[in-house]
Design an enzyme around this catalytic site. Structure first.
Site, short mmCIF file in Angstrom:
data_model
loop_
_atom_site.label_atom_id
_atom_site.label_comp_id
_atom_site.label_asym_id
_atom_site.label_seq_id
_atom_site.Cartn_x
_atom_site.Cartn_y
_atom_site.Cartn_z
N ASP A 198 -18.30 6.87 -29.83
CA ASP A 198 -17.33 5.99 -30.49
C ASP A 198 -17.97 5.42 -31.75
OD1 ASP A 198 -14.92 4.67 -30.80
OD2 ASP A 198 -15.56 2.92 -29.65
N TYR B 4 -17.65 3.22 -35.58
CA TYR B 4 -17.32 1.86 -36.03
C TYR B 4 -17.05 1.97 -37.52
CZ TYR B 4 -18.14 -3.29 -36.04
OH TYR B 4 -18.03 -4.66 -36.12
N HIS C 141 -12.22 -3.67 -40.14
CA HIS C 141 -12.52 -4.13 -38.78
C HIS C 141 -13.95 -4.67 -38.69
CE1 HIS C 141 -12.62 -4.31 -34.43
NE2 HIS C 141 -13.67 -3.49 -34.41
N ARG D 194 -20.91 -13.78 -37.60
CA ARG D 194 -22.03 -14.17 -38.46
C ARG D 194 -21.62 -14.93 -39.72
NH1 ARG D 194 -22.83 -9.04 -36.72
NH2 ARG D 194 -21.85 -8.18 -38.59
N GLU E 257 -8.12 -1.29 -28.57
CA GLU E 257 -8.63 -0.89 -29.87
C GLU E 257 -7.87 0.35 -30.31
OE1 GLU E 257 -13.12 -2.65 -30.24
OE2 GLU E 257 -12.92 -0.52 -29.74
N GLU F 164 -7.44 3.54 -32.16
CA GLU F 164 -8.37 4.53 -32.69
C GLU F 164 -7.73 5.91 -32.72
OE1 GLU F 164 -12.33 4.48 -31.17
OE2 GLU F 164 -12.26 2.37 -30.56
N ASP G 41 -9.44 2.48 -26.93
CA ASP G 41 -10.73 2.17 -26.33
C ASP G 41 -10.68 0.73 -25.82
OD1 ASP G 41 -13.34 2.84 -25.58
OD2 ASP G 41 -14.18 1.87 -27.34
N ARG H 111 -13.82 -8.30 -24.14
CA ARG H 111 -14.54 -8.98 -25.21
C ARG H 111 -15.53 -10.02 -24.70
NH1 ARG H 111 -13.96 -5.53 -29.34
NH2 ARG H 111 -11.79 -5.22 -29.94
N GLN I 208 -18.48 -8.13 -23.42
CA GLN I 208 -19.16 -7.55 -24.58
C GLN I 208 -20.00 -8.60 -25.31
OE1 GLN I 208 -16.45 -5.74 -27.35
NE2 GLN I 208 -18.05 -5.03 -28.74
N TYR J 241 -23.96 -7.38 -25.43
CA TYR J 241 -24.16 -6.38 -26.47
C TYR J 241 -25.50 -6.47 -27.19
CZ TYR J 241 -23.36 -9.27 -30.66
OH TYR J 241 -23.46 -10.17 -31.67
N LYS K 284 -16.97 -1.66 -22.29
CA LYS K 284 -16.23 -0.52 -22.80
C LYS K 284 -16.05 0.60 -21.77
CE LYS K 284 -16.09 -1.64 -27.32
NZ LYS K 284 -14.92 -1.59 -28.21
N THR L 94 -11.21 4.43 -21.21
CA THR L 94 -10.76 4.81 -22.55
C THR L 94 -9.59 5.76 -22.38
OG1 THR L 94 -12.99 4.61 -23.46
CG2 THR L 94 -11.39 5.91 -24.73
N THR M 187 -12.14 1.19 -34.10
CA THR M 187 -10.90 0.48 -34.39
C THR M 187 -10.47 0.70 -35.84
OG1 THR M 187 -11.50 -1.20 -32.79
CG2 THR M 187 -9.77 -1.76 -34.34
N GLU N 107 -8.79 -9.39 -33.62
CA GLU N 107 -8.50 -9.70 -35.02
C GLU N 107 -7.12 -10.30 -35.20
OE1 GLU N 107 -10.00 -6.15 -37.59
OE2 GLU N 107 -9.70 -5.43 -35.55
#
Length: 428
Positions: free
Chosen positions: A136, A138, A143, A152, A209, A211, A243, A247, A250, A254, A263, A267, A360, A374
């Site tokens: 998968d 990114y 996204h 961040r 997600e 995709e 997917d 959250r 995760q 992560y 995850k 899927t 995503t 989002e």
């Protein structure tokens, strides 16, 4: 022009004007008649499936590039995927010819027609391939930027490597399921910001997600990279991908190695694999890449695709689905050829039936974001539903449905849909 993509081409099979499956599409899938146990391979045409297994076994589907090989008597598409582009093209030409309005072979043989033209309502769709490995990516800048801002802040939204390589992680192929499969809310560890220690229990933050994924055809030998200008020769076709993501799990797990339990509980993919050849008229330029990628990732022609994408949700108390977002695959910063070339540049050996997913797909506007994380902006902007309910993440019995299509001149090249519900958690 490729004759199989001619907008004027018509089939003797009735095809509704808004169908995802006109003769210009001819996506492959694996199905099982409801009165049989053995899987069969077919192509979608309108609201029917043309049974390729029967046509091959009875010598009606003859493809010079296949020779004496019988690939449609298998229970998955893997053997066909392994043959490569010349065989795919020859087979597509032969199938298109059998379905053309002026071709009598099947059209005028009532007994044959009744046997090989199967209503979609009379079958169960299965996974199209035995998926050995799943990766998968990114690859949506929008996204990655949105998630980075949440984690961040604006000044450090993208990690330093993101504009230089297609970021990815290896997923779990055993939990890839076909559209229509419902999944239980997963269990795992989560930790609130103000909690001294993690707790164990059902995830409270289930997300989708949006995709797209593509299946690998011929692979590469261990140690031998796939050059960027040869990457498309290793891509058979595309499917829709949801997917599913937990959250809260995760967020806790992560660091430092990325997604795991958040995850791999499931899927979902659509059952019909749309050949890259059918998508050829809808290739387009993707976003400008700055800085310029390193030489092994530089493309000489456009490899983005103008594929319109929609996501709806329908809760247990809702009488109809509600659209959550509309996006487009052309927004992806890193395209499928770059994803594949990067995946294999270190000599990683890809194999027929491997699935690579885009990550995503979010667009530039809030209504085009491809996840609830989002759309509801980390839970701070609840989404209002028509029945007065709201969502920041998915509730039990919510059904998520994704669909996608390319709009041609008087026809659509569609992917059908991928759908599934969130079921209550199973206790341990």
């Amino acid at each position: 022009m490729n004759p199989t993509n001619d907008p004027a081409l018509k089939s003797w099979v009735p095809v509704p004007p808004d169908s995802h499956f006109p003769i210009q599409n001819l996506p492959y899938g694996v199905f099982r008649r409801k009165d049989e146990e053995v899987p069969r391979i077919g192509v979608a045409i309108g609201e029917h499936i043309l049974d390729l297994t029967y046509l091959e076994q009875h010598g009606i589907l003859k493809v010079a590039e296949l020779g004496h090989r019988t690939v449609f008597s298998e229970h998955t598409l893997n053997a066909f995927l392994a043959l490569g582009r010349p065989a795919w093209h020859g087979t597509r030409l032969a199938i298109s010819r059998l379905l053309r309005a002026d071709e009598p072979t099947v059209r005028d043989d009532a007994a044959l027609r009744d046997h090989v033209l199967v209503p979609m309502a009379d079958v169960d769709m299965l996974l199209p391939a035995a998926i050995g490995d799943y990766t998968d990516f990114y690859s949506s800048r929008e996204h990655a930027t949105n998630v980075g801002i949440m984690l961040r802040g604006v000044d450090n939204a993208l990690q330093p490597n993101w504009l230089h390589l297609p970021v990815a992680y290896h997923g779990r192929s055993s939990s890839i399921v076909v559209s229509g499969t419902d999944l239980h809310r997963p269990l795992g560890q989560t930790k609130a910001d103000d909690a001294p220690a993690p707790t164990f229990g059902p995830s409270r933050s289930i997300d989708f997600e949006l995709e797209m994924g593509f299946f690998i055809g011929p692979g590469n030998s261990l140690g031998r990279p796939i050059p960027i200008d040869k990457a498309a020769d290793h891509i058979f076709g595309m499917v829709l991908v949801n997917d599913w993501s937990a959250r809260d799990i995760q967020r806790w797990e992560y660091v430092p190695l990325g997604p795991f339990l958040a995850k791999n509980f499931g899927t979902s993919i659509s059952p019909w694999v749309v050949p890259l050849e059918a998508l050829e008229p809808f290739r387009t330029n993707g976003p400008k890449q700055d800085p310029q990628p390193l030489p092994y990732l530089r493309i000489s022609e456009p490899w983005a695709f103008d594929i319109q994408l929609d996501v709806t949700v329908q809760g247990a108390k809702m009488d109809r689905p509600h659209r959550l977002c509309a996006s487009n695959m052309k927004h992806l910063y890193w395209n499928v050829c770059q994803q594949l070339a990067h995946h294999a540049v270190n000599g990683c050996n890809l194999q027929p039936g491997d699935l690579l997913a885009s990550g995503t797909i979010s667009g530039p506007t809030p209504d085009s974001y491809g996840s609830l994380l989002e759309l509801a902006w980390k839970g701070t902007k609840p989404i209002a539903l028509p029945n007065g309910e709201t969502r920041v993440f998915l509730q039990d019995h919510d059904r998520v449905t994704m669909t996608g299509w390319c709009q041609g001149a008087g026809y659509r090249i569609g992917f059908g849909e991928v759908t599934g519900r969130v079921l209550p958690p199973l206790t341990t």
